[in-house]
Design a protein around this motif. Structure first.
Motif, mmCIF file in Angstrom:
data_model
loop_
_atom_site.group_PDB
_atom_site.id
_atom_site.type_symbol
_atom_site.label_atom_id
_atom_site.label_comp_id
_atom_site.label_asym_id
_atom_site.label_seq_id
_atom_site.Cartn_x
_atom_site.Cartn_y
_atom_site.Cartn_z
ATOM 1 N N PHE A 1 -76.418 22.263 66.841
ATOM 2 C CA PHE A 1 -75.464 22.064 67.933
ATOM 3 C C PHE A 1 -74.045 22.425 67.538
ATOM 4 N N SER A 2 -73.885 23.091 66.392
ATOM 5 C CA SER A 2 -72.550 23.495 65.917
ATOM 6 C C SER A 2 -72.084 24.736 66.679
ATOM 7 N N ASN A 3 -70.822 24.762 67.011
ATOM 8 C CA ASN A 3 -70.263 25.976 67.612
ATOM 9 C C ASN A 3 -69.072 26.484 66.802
ATOM 10 N N GLY A 4 -68.986 26.038 65.540
ATOM 11 C CA GLY A 4 -67.939 26.507 64.643
ATOM 12 C C GLY A 4 -68.412 27.716 63.867
ATOM 13 N N ILE A 5 -67.760 27.975 62.755
ATOM 14 C CA ILE A 5 -68.125 29.092 61.894
ATOM 15 C C ILE A 5 -69.571 28.897 61.451
ATOM 16 N N GLY A 6 -70.367 29.897 61.663
ATOM 17 C CA GLY A 6 -71.761 29.848 61.242
ATOM 18 C C GLY A 6 -72.671 29.095 62.199
ATOM 19 N N GLY A 7 -72.118 28.559 63.262
ATOM 20 C CA GLY A 7 -72.930 27.794 64.216
ATOM 21 C C GLY A 7 -73.674 28.702 65.159
ATOM 22 N N SER A 8 -74.606 28.103 65.873
ATOM 23 C CA SER A 8 -75.431 28.910 66.779
ATOM 24 C C SER A 8 -75.260 28.530 68.242
ATOM 25 N N ALA A 9 -74.499 27.480 68.520
ATOM 26 C CA ALA A 9 -74.359 27.036 69.912
ATOM 27 C C ALA A 9 -73.185 27.687 70.594
ATOM 28 N N ASP B 1 -67.930 21.703 45.081
ATOM 29 C CA ASP B 1 -68.703 22.804 45.646
ATOM 30 C C ASP B 1 -69.686 22.234 46.653
ATOM 31 N N MET B 2 -69.594 22.698 47.890
ATOM 32 C CA MET B 2 -70.476 22.209 48.945
ATOM 33 C C MET B 2 -71.115 23.376 49.681
ATOM 34 N N VAL B 3 -72.422 23.316 49.837
ATOM 35 C CA VAL B 3 -73.132 24.262 50.684
ATOM 36 C C VAL B 3 -73.214 23.627 52.067
ATOM 37 N N LEU B 4 -72.716 24.342 53.046
ATOM 38 C CA LEU B 4 -72.627 23.822 54.410
ATOM 39 C C LEU B 4 -73.636 24.546 55.288
ATOM 40 N N THR B 5 -74.604 23.816 55.771
ATOM 41 C CA THR B 5 -75.625 24.377 56.645
ATOM 42 C C THR B 5 -75.316 23.937 58.075
ATOM 43 N N PRO B 6 -75.182 24.884 59.004
ATOM 44 C CA PRO B 6 -74.810 24.496 60.366
ATOM 45 C C PRO B 6 -75.918 23.697 61.068
ATOM 46 N N THR B 7 -75.493 22.777 61.870
ATOM 47 C CA THR B 7 -76.435 22.050 62.718
ATOM 48 C C THR B 7 -76.828 22.947 63.883
#
Length: 112
Positions: free
Chosen positions: A104-112, A96-102
């Motif tokens: 500079f992420s442009n994938g799922i959940g990213g903001s770039a 089980d991993m909680v993934l917090t976007p960076t």
């Protein structure tokens, strides 16, 4: 927004019953508690079926509350007892991993 990655190891002989239980029961019940399943995958070896799914959450608090409610759901508890009695152990282990976007992420959940 955060994502949660879950990886279940399932005995190969329980592939069908596990997938049926997840599709027909777990995913439906999870939906009643606000789970947002983004995608589901399988990866198989001779030793185990890996069932992988990705969830989207607004916050860790939402995630924790939803999991607590799901695990306390009487229908889910009854389904687990019945299917385990019929097929034995379904899950050998869970990652089980909680993934917090960076930022500079442009994938799922990213903001770039």
């Amino acid at each position: 927004m955060i994502n949660q990655l879950r990886i279940y190891s399932v005995p190969p002989h329980n592939r069908g019953p596990f997938l049926d239980r997840f599709r027909d029961h777990a995913a439906r019940i999870m939906g009643t508690y606000g789970f947002r399943i983004q995608a589901m995958w399988t990866s198989e070896t001779d030793e185990a079926l890996k069932f992988v799914y990705l969830l989207a959450w607004d916050s860790e608090a939402q995630m924790k509350d939803a999991w607590a409610a799901f695990m306390d759901d009487q229908e889910w508890k009854d389904i687990k007892v019945a299917t385990s009695a019929a097929h034995g152990d379904f899950v050998l282990g869970i990652e089980d991993m909680v993934l917090t976007p960076t930022d500079f992420s442009n994938g799922i959940g990213g903001s770039a």
